[in-house]
Design an enzyme around this catalytic site. Structure first.
Site, PDB file in Angstrom:
ATOM      1  N   CYS A   1      -2.275  -3.252 -21.895  1.00 32.03           N
ATOM      2  CA  CYS A   1      -1.064  -2.523 -22.273  1.00 32.03           C
ATOM      3  C   CYS A   1      -1.254  -1.966 -23.691  1.00 32.03           C
ATOM      4  O   CYS A   1      -2.113  -2.443 -24.442  1.00 32.03           O
ATOM      5  CB  CYS A   1       0.103  -3.507 -22.240  1.00 32.03           C
ATOM      6  SG  CYS A   1       1.696  -2.856 -22.768  1.00 32.03           S
TER       7      CYS A   1
ATOM      8  N   GLY B   1       1.821  -6.740  13.104  1.00 33.42           N
ATOM      9  CA  GLY B   1       0.611  -6.803  12.275  1.00 33.42           C
ATOM     10  C   GLY B   1       0.639  -7.825  11.168  1.00 33.42           C
ATOM     11  O   GLY B   1       0.078  -7.580  10.104  1.00 33.42           O
TER      12      GLY B   1
ATOM     13  N   CYS C   1       2.952  -5.729 -17.797  1.00 35.80           N
ATOM     14  CA  CYS C   1       2.308  -6.319 -18.971  1.00 35.80           C
ATOM     15  C   CYS C   1       2.608  -7.816 -19.034  1.00 35.80           C
ATOM     16  O   CYS C   1       3.759  -8.234 -18.914  1.00 35.80           O
ATOM     17  CB  CYS C   1       2.795  -5.625 -20.235  1.00 35.80           C
ATOM     18  SG  CYS C   1       2.063  -6.349 -21.724  1.00 35.80           S
TER      19      CYS C   1
ATOM     20  N   ASP D   1       0.779  -1.242   0.000  1.00 34.55           N
ATOM     21  CA  ASP D   1       0.000   0.000   0.000  1.00 34.55           C
ATOM     22  C   ASP D   1       0.808   1.289   0.000  1.00 34.55           C
ATOM     23  O   ASP D   1       0.256   2.377  -0.187  1.00 34.55           O
ATOM     24  CB  ASP D   1      -1.003  -0.003   1.177  1.00 34.55           C
ATOM     25  CG  ASP D   1      -0.327  -0.183   2.553  1.00 34.55           C
ATOM     26  OD1 ASP D   1       0.830   0.233   2.720  1.00 34.55           O
ATOM     27  OD2 ASP D   1      -0.998  -0.739   3.455  1.00 34.55           O
TER      28      ASP D   1
ATOM     29  N   HIS E   1       6.390  -7.949  -1.329  1.00 34.32           N
ATOM     30  CA  HIS E   1       5.277  -8.431  -2.153  1.00 34.32           C
ATOM     31  C   HIS E   1       4.844  -7.429  -3.213  1.00 34.32           C
ATOM     32  O   HIS E   1       3.736  -7.533  -3.746  1.00 34.32           O
ATOM     33  CB  HIS E   1       4.089  -8.829  -1.251  1.00 34.32           C
ATOM     34  CG  HIS E   1       4.361 -10.040  -0.404  1.00 34.32           C
ATOM     35  ND1 HIS E   1       3.586 -10.407   0.674  1.00 34.32           N
ATOM     36  CD2 HIS E   1       5.339 -10.985  -0.496  1.00 34.32           C
ATOM     37  CE1 HIS E   1       4.070 -11.524   1.219  1.00 34.32           C
ATOM     38  NE2 HIS E   1       5.146 -11.893   0.524  1.00 34.32           N
TER      39      HIS E   1
HETATM   40  C1  BJW Z   1      -3.122  -5.962  13.759  1.00 28.45           C
HETATM   41  C2  BJW Z   1      -4.007  -4.911  13.791  1.00 28.45           C
HETATM   42  C3  BJW Z   1      -3.508  -3.739  14.327  1.00 28.45           C
HETATM   43  C4  BJW Z   1      -5.049  -6.497  12.900  1.00 28.45           C
HETATM   44  N1  BJW Z   1      -2.255  -3.687  14.763  1.00 28.45           N
HETATM   45  N2  BJW Z   1      -1.888  -5.898  14.196  1.00 28.45           N
HETATM   46  C5  BJW Z   1       3.524 -24.583   2.842  1.00 28.45           C
HETATM   47  C6  BJW Z   1       4.372 -24.158   3.841  1.00 28.45           C
HETATM   48  C7  BJW Z   1       5.108 -23.015   3.682  1.00 28.45           C
HETATM   49  C8  BJW Z   1       4.993 -22.261   2.539  1.00 28.45           C
HETATM   50  C9  BJW Z   1       4.145 -22.685   1.555  1.00 28.45           C
HETATM   51  C10 BJW Z   1       3.430 -23.818   1.691  1.00 28.45           C
HETATM   52  N3  BJW Z   1       2.675 -23.970   0.576  1.00 28.45           N
HETATM   53  C11 BJW Z   1       2.901 -22.937  -0.249  1.00 28.45           C
HETATM   54  C12 BJW Z   1       3.809 -22.158   0.326  1.00 28.45           C
HETATM   55  C13 BJW Z   1       4.336 -20.934  -0.198  1.00 28.45           C
HETATM   56  C14 BJW Z   1       3.370 -19.780  -0.102  1.00 28.45           C
HETATM   57  C15 BJW Z   1       2.791 -19.704   1.297  1.00 28.45           C
HETATM   58  O1  BJW Z   1       3.343 -19.125   2.210  1.00 28.45           O
HETATM   59  N4  BJW Z   1       1.607 -20.252   1.517  1.00 28.45           N
HETATM   60  C16 BJW Z   1       1.012 -20.315   2.860  1.00 28.45           C
HETATM   61  C17 BJW Z   1      -0.344 -19.582   2.853  1.00 28.45           C
HETATM   62  C18 BJW Z   1       0.918 -21.728   3.281  1.00 28.45           C
HETATM   63  N5  BJW Z   1       4.175 -18.620  -0.399  1.00 28.45           N
HETATM   64  C19 BJW Z   1       4.400 -18.221  -1.638  1.00 28.45           C
HETATM   65  O2  BJW Z   1       3.908 -18.774  -2.598  1.00 28.45           O
HETATM   66  C20 BJW Z   1       5.357 -17.062  -1.795  1.00 28.45           C
HETATM   67  N6  BJW Z   1       6.326 -17.365  -2.794  1.00 28.45           N
HETATM   68  C21 BJW Z   1       7.159 -18.372  -2.659  1.00 28.45           C
HETATM   69  O3  BJW Z   1       7.170 -19.108  -1.695  1.00 28.45           O
HETATM   70  O4  BJW Z   1       8.031 -18.488  -3.714  1.00 28.45           O
HETATM   71  C22 BJW Z   1       8.771 -19.688  -3.834  1.00 28.45           C
HETATM   72  C23 BJW Z   1       7.918 -20.651  -4.606  1.00 28.45           C
HETATM   73  C24 BJW Z   1       7.943 -20.547  -5.979  1.00 28.45           C
HETATM   74  C25 BJW Z   1       7.186 -21.452  -6.710  1.00 28.45           C
HETATM   75  C26 BJW Z   1       6.374 -22.388  -6.069  1.00 28.45           C
HETATM   76  C27 BJW Z   1       6.323 -22.407  -4.685  1.00 28.45           C
HETATM   77  C28 BJW Z   1       7.101 -21.533  -3.943  1.00 28.45           C
HETATM   78  C29 BJW Z   1       4.635 -15.819  -2.267  1.00 28.45           C
HETATM   79  C30 BJW Z   1       3.668 -15.311  -1.263  1.00 28.45           C
HETATM   80  C31 BJW Z   1       2.913 -14.118  -1.840  1.00 28.45           C
HETATM   81  C32 BJW Z   1       1.830 -13.619  -0.914  1.00 28.45           C
HETATM   82  N7  BJW Z   1       1.052 -12.663  -1.619  1.00 28.45           N
HETATM   83  C33 BJW Z   1       0.023 -11.916  -0.895  1.00 28.45           C
HETATM   84  C34 BJW Z   1      -0.670 -10.960  -1.910  1.00 28.45           C
HETATM   85  C35 BJW Z   1       0.264  -9.794  -2.213  1.00 28.45           C
HETATM   86  C36 BJW Z   1      -0.329  -8.822  -3.137  1.00 28.45           C
HETATM   87  C37 BJW Z   1      -1.557  -8.148  -2.575  1.00 28.45           C
HETATM   88  O5  BJW Z   1      -1.481  -7.447  -1.566  1.00 28.45           O
HETATM   89  O6  BJW Z   1      -2.601  -8.356  -3.184  1.00 28.45           O
HETATM   90  O7  BJW Z   1       0.621 -11.170   0.157  1.00 28.45           O
HETATM   91  S1  BJW Z   1      -1.165 -12.940  -0.047  1.00 28.45           S
HETATM   92  C38 BJW Z   1      -1.302 -11.923   1.374  1.00 28.45           C
HETATM   93  O8  BJW Z   1      -0.740 -12.555   2.555  1.00 28.45           O
HETATM   94  C39 BJW Z   1      -0.387 -10.712   1.081  1.00 28.45           C
HETATM   95  C40 BJW Z   1       0.213 -10.451   2.425  1.00 28.45           C
HETATM   96  O9  BJW Z   1       1.397  -9.689   2.279  1.00 28.45           O
HETATM   97  C41 BJW Z   1       0.438 -11.833   2.951  1.00 28.45           C
HETATM   98  C42 BJW Z   1       0.589 -11.908   4.440  1.00 28.45           C
HETATM   99  O10 BJW Z   1      -0.568 -11.484   5.110  1.00 28.45           O
HETATM  100  P1  BJW Z   1      -0.431 -10.568   6.396  1.00 28.45           P
HETATM  101  O11 BJW Z   1       0.184  -9.281   6.035  1.00 28.45           O
HETATM  102  O12 BJW Z   1       0.203 -11.326   7.481  1.00 28.45           O
HETATM  103  O13 BJW Z   1      -1.979 -10.242   6.712  1.00 28.45           O
HETATM  104  P2  BJW Z   1      -3.057 -11.134   7.501  1.00 28.45           P
HETATM  105  O14 BJW Z   1      -4.387 -10.612   7.116  1.00 28.45           O
HETATM  106  O15 BJW Z   1      -2.823 -12.564   7.323  1.00 28.45           O
HETATM  107  O16 BJW Z   1      -2.767 -10.814   9.030  1.00 28.45           O
HETATM  108  C43 BJW Z   1      -3.033  -9.533   9.588  1.00 28.45           C
HETATM  109  C44 BJW Z   1      -2.558  -9.572  11.035  1.00 28.45           C
HETATM  110  O17 BJW Z   1      -2.674  -8.277  11.575  1.00 28.45           O
HETATM  111  C45 BJW Z   1      -3.397 -10.500  11.936  1.00 28.45           C
HETATM  112  O18 BJW Z   1      -2.504 -11.312  12.695  1.00 28.45           O
HETATM  113  C46 BJW Z   1      -4.132  -9.534  12.845  1.00 28.45           C
HETATM  114  O19 BJW Z   1      -4.323 -10.062  14.169  1.00 28.45           O
HETATM  115  C47 BJW Z   1      -3.200  -8.373  12.879  1.00 28.45           C
HETATM  116  N8  BJW Z   1      -3.826  -7.072  13.142  1.00 28.45           N
HETATM  117  N9  BJW Z   1      -5.212  -5.361  13.219  1.00 28.45           N
HETATM  118  C48 BJW Z   1      -1.481  -4.840  14.683  1.00 28.45           C
HETATM  119  N10 BJW Z   1      -4.315  -2.665  14.383  1.00 28.45           N
HETATM  120 ZN    ZN Z   2       2.720  -4.871 -23.293  1.00 28.79          ZN
END
Ligand code: BJW
Ligand code: ZN
Length: 249
Positions: free
Chosen positions: A158, A197, A137, A114, A129
């Site tokens: 694009c 967070g 594109c 963001d 991320h």
């Molecule tokens: C507060 C609050 C306040 C509320 N104050 N706190 C099995 C085991 C391990 C890994 C894997 C697996 N199977 C697959 C994987 C890999 C996968 C993964 O991790 N999956 C799991 C879900 C199991 N990861 C990937 O694929 C990553 N790439 C990768 O591993 O590459 C190597 C690879 C290549 C080829 C094949 C396989 C592997 C990429 C991950 C990309 C994540 N993308 C997203 C979208 C980004 C774009 C967008 O924004 O649209 O990223 S998904 C989404 O989750 C986003 C976030 O950055 C990410 C994390 O979420 P976050 O930020 O933690 O948010 P929340 O909502 O989950 O939590 C909010 C927290 O805030 C809560 O705890 C609240 O309590 C708290 N809160 N108010 C403080 N006021």
């Molecule tokens: Zn293009």
């Protein structure tokens, strides 16, 4: 066993004496700015989970649906302002740089797309991320900034005719290698890491906290809810970022 304790004086002291500080943030730090988180209450959009939308497969299946989600989020983010949590981290970076000069480093590693950390004044930000204001594109690979809200054309295209996609990292995709390497370096050398967070469910980002801990860093988790990192943390501070982080200053 999970320990939730709030020795803010001890944590403040560590933060104000450490030269090498790393911070890992997630969607929760922007929640108080009105930006929805991904998981938990209010974290779902039209009943889709992030795993349903933030994948290359979802985009290939239904690019319009995925873009509708991003268009909605871009509208919210456009209106959002940095909150006291973002501002406190920017202030902590300035204090650390002033205190330590070249001998110190303060690295803010964020999973958020963001841009609110930069808008709050943070300088050293690693975006694992991607950036919701970038589009890429799917044909010619061109990357450009696009701040149109709402988008005129859904899904946008694009100039070459191919579909544009958001400039973010989806499940199954690699993180940007430069940012990832710097994040590992900062985490591996940190004396203290603040994890703020994030549900710490998404890897490899969540693994940075384990990396820091294994390399000897003190670990503080700041979150109103329990996380899988709490049991390894030196401080599991159950509170919201906008209230807890200013107390560290
Ligand atoms: C507060 C609050 C306040 C509320 N104050 N706190 C099995 C085991 C391990 C890994 C894997 C697996 N199977 C697959 C994987 C890999 C996968 C993964 O991790 N999956 C799991 C879900 C199991 N990861 C990937 O694929 C990553 N790439 C990768 O591993 O590459 C190597 C690879 C290549 C080829 C094949 C396989 C592997 C990429 C991950 C990309 C994540 N993308 C997203 C979208 C980004 C774009 C967008 O924004 O649209 O990223 S998904 C989404 O989750 C986003 C976030 O950055 C990410 C994390 O979420 P976050 O930020 O933690 O948010 P929340 O909502 O989950 O939590 C909010 C927290 O805030 C809560 O705890 C609240 O309590 C708290 N809160 N108010 C403080 N006021
Ligand atoms: Zn293009």
């Amino acid at each position: 066993m999970t320990q939730a304790f709030f020795d803010m004086t001890g944590l403040r002291q560590v933060v104000h004496t450490a030269n090498l500080i790393a911070v890992l943030t997630g969607a929760g730090i922007s929640a108080e700015s009105g930006v929805p988180t991904f998981r938990g209450t209010g974290g779902l959009w039209r009943n889709y989970s992030p795993e349903d939308l933030a994948t290359p497969e979802a985009f290939a299946r239904n690019p319009r649906l995925v873009w509708e989600w991003y268009d909605w989020r871009r509208g919210i983010i456009r209106q959002a302002q940095p909150n006291p949590g973002h501002l406190a981290l920017a202030a902590l970076e300035r204090l650390t740089v002033e205190r330590c000069g070249n001998g110190g480093s303060f690295t803010l590693i964020t999973q958020n797309v963001d841009g609110l950390h930069e808008r709050a004044g943070s300088q050293s930000v690693l975006k694992l991320h991607g950036d919701i204001w970038l589009v890429r594109c799917t044909g010619c690979g061109a990357v450009e900034r696009n701040e149109e809200v709402p988008l005129r054309e859904l899904p946008p295209r694009c100039g070459c005719g191919a579909l544009l996609r958001p400039g973010v990292v989806w499940f199954g995709e690699s993180l940007p290698s430069g940012e990832w390497e710097q994040a590992c370096e900062a985490s591996g050398h940190a004396q203290v890491m603040l994890v703020v967070g994030t549900s710490a469910l998404v890897y490899p980002a969540a693994g940075l906290a384990q990396l820091a801990r294994a390399a000897g860093a003190k670990l503080a988790v700041i979150n109103p809810d329990e996380t899988p990192l709490d049991s390894a943390a030196d401080w599991a501070v159950r509170g919201i970022a906008g209230e807890v982080l200013p107390q560290l200053l």
